[in-house]
Enzyme design. Sequence first.
Site, mmCIF file in Angstrom:
data_model
loop_
_atom_site.group_PDB
_atom_site.id
_atom_site.type_symbol
_atom_site.label_atom_id
_atom_site.label_comp_id
_atom_site.label_asym_id
_atom_site.label_seq_id
_atom_site.Cartn_x
_atom_site.Cartn_y
_atom_site.Cartn_z
ATOM 1 N N ASP A 26 26.251 31.283 9.033
ATOM 2 C CA ASP A 26 26.825 31.079 9.111
ATOM 3 C C ASP A 26 26.880 28.894 8.775
ATOM 4 O O ASP A 26 26.111 28.845 9.644
ATOM 5 C CB ASP A 26 28.338 31.258 9.621
ATOM 6 C CG ASP A 26 30.114 30.192 9.571
ATOM 7 O OD1 ASP A 26 30.332 30.185 8.678
ATOM 8 O OD2 ASP A 26 30.062 29.270 10.027
ATOM 9 N N ASP A 28 29.455 25.752 8.825
ATOM 10 C CA ASP A 28 30.255 25.182 9.736
ATOM 11 C C ASP A 28 30.493 25.932 11.396
ATOM 12 O O ASP A 28 30.748 26.928 11.084
ATOM 13 C CB ASP A 28 31.579 25.185 9.373
ATOM 14 C CG ASP A 28 31.605 24.905 7.769
ATOM 15 O OD1 ASP A 28 31.688 23.450 7.731
ATOM 16 O OD2 ASP A 28 32.530 24.474 6.879
#
Length: 342
Positions: A26, A28
């Site tokens: 991922d 953010d």
Amino acid sequence: MSQGARTRPEGSGQPLSEAYDTALLDLDGVVYAGGSAIAHAVDSLAAARAGGMHLAYVTNNALRTPDAVAGHLTELGIPTGAEDVITSAQAVARLISEQVPAGARVLVIGGDGLRVALRERGLEPVESADDDPAAVAQGYGGPDLPWGRFAEASYAIRRGVPWFASNTDLTIPSGRGIAPGNGAAVEVVRIATGAEPQVAGKPLPPMHRETVIRTGAERPLVVGDRLDTDIEGAFRGEVDSLLVLTGVTDGAQLLAAPPQHRPTYLDADLRGLLTGQPEVAQDGAGFRCGGWTAKAGADRLELAGEGEALDGLRALCAAAWTAAGDGSCALESGKALARLGL
């Protein structure tokens, strides 16, 4: 060890970068926040890549194109090609393309990432409900997305146009804190229309399918900061996961996690890719990791010992998840977490 104490209580004797061929990262809250690299991310990813691990960046943020994301990562010191980036915009574009005719018009409520992904699948982005769209595609459009865009979506959806959302993350990390995400915007349209969108992003199958198609990973490790997207997505895809504590998840949320939100491994940040993971062993009525022993009391989690805070949290997870079984642990955890400074 009791069933459900930890996804992999024996830990990993190998560094995770050697035990798995591909890290599905991922962005953010894991690699960056507010556009700046998170501490230790650049060096850790460089070391993992140098050791032969393939790095792929899997994000529910549909705002930017893969080219833009790759450029940003490269500027941060993480050399990346557009082919290494998989977005929820790509996943929702594929989902739409399977349900509407080739070349169909799609009303876009979002940013350039969504428009580029739709064009990649042979669809035509349009801006108005009056452009006769065959579908509505909604993705994160940034903090300056005009309110009128939600009205356009509502007009089309109320006319019976099918509605698709890239993802439903309610929040997104920023350099100033936690901000509303695409899920908050989806709620606005849902309230206005009473409709339900088809959703493509993590943790749902379309995103996992898109990731597998584009990476070809054989032994993937999902790396994320969110229990309800990254970790649940790994659970649904039946692959292992590493939760890092650099994003939105805190200790109390982790201890209360139901089975689908329980990560295989836990670490402070991306340095966890470069190390093995410690065993969590049953010790009488409790669970031991490093110098800590945790157990479930009558109304609270209890922690004894000393050592690395993360080992204490791992032991607490084993105690909490075993006590909860297939549910969520409701035992008070504040005092135990305070001992760890969490």
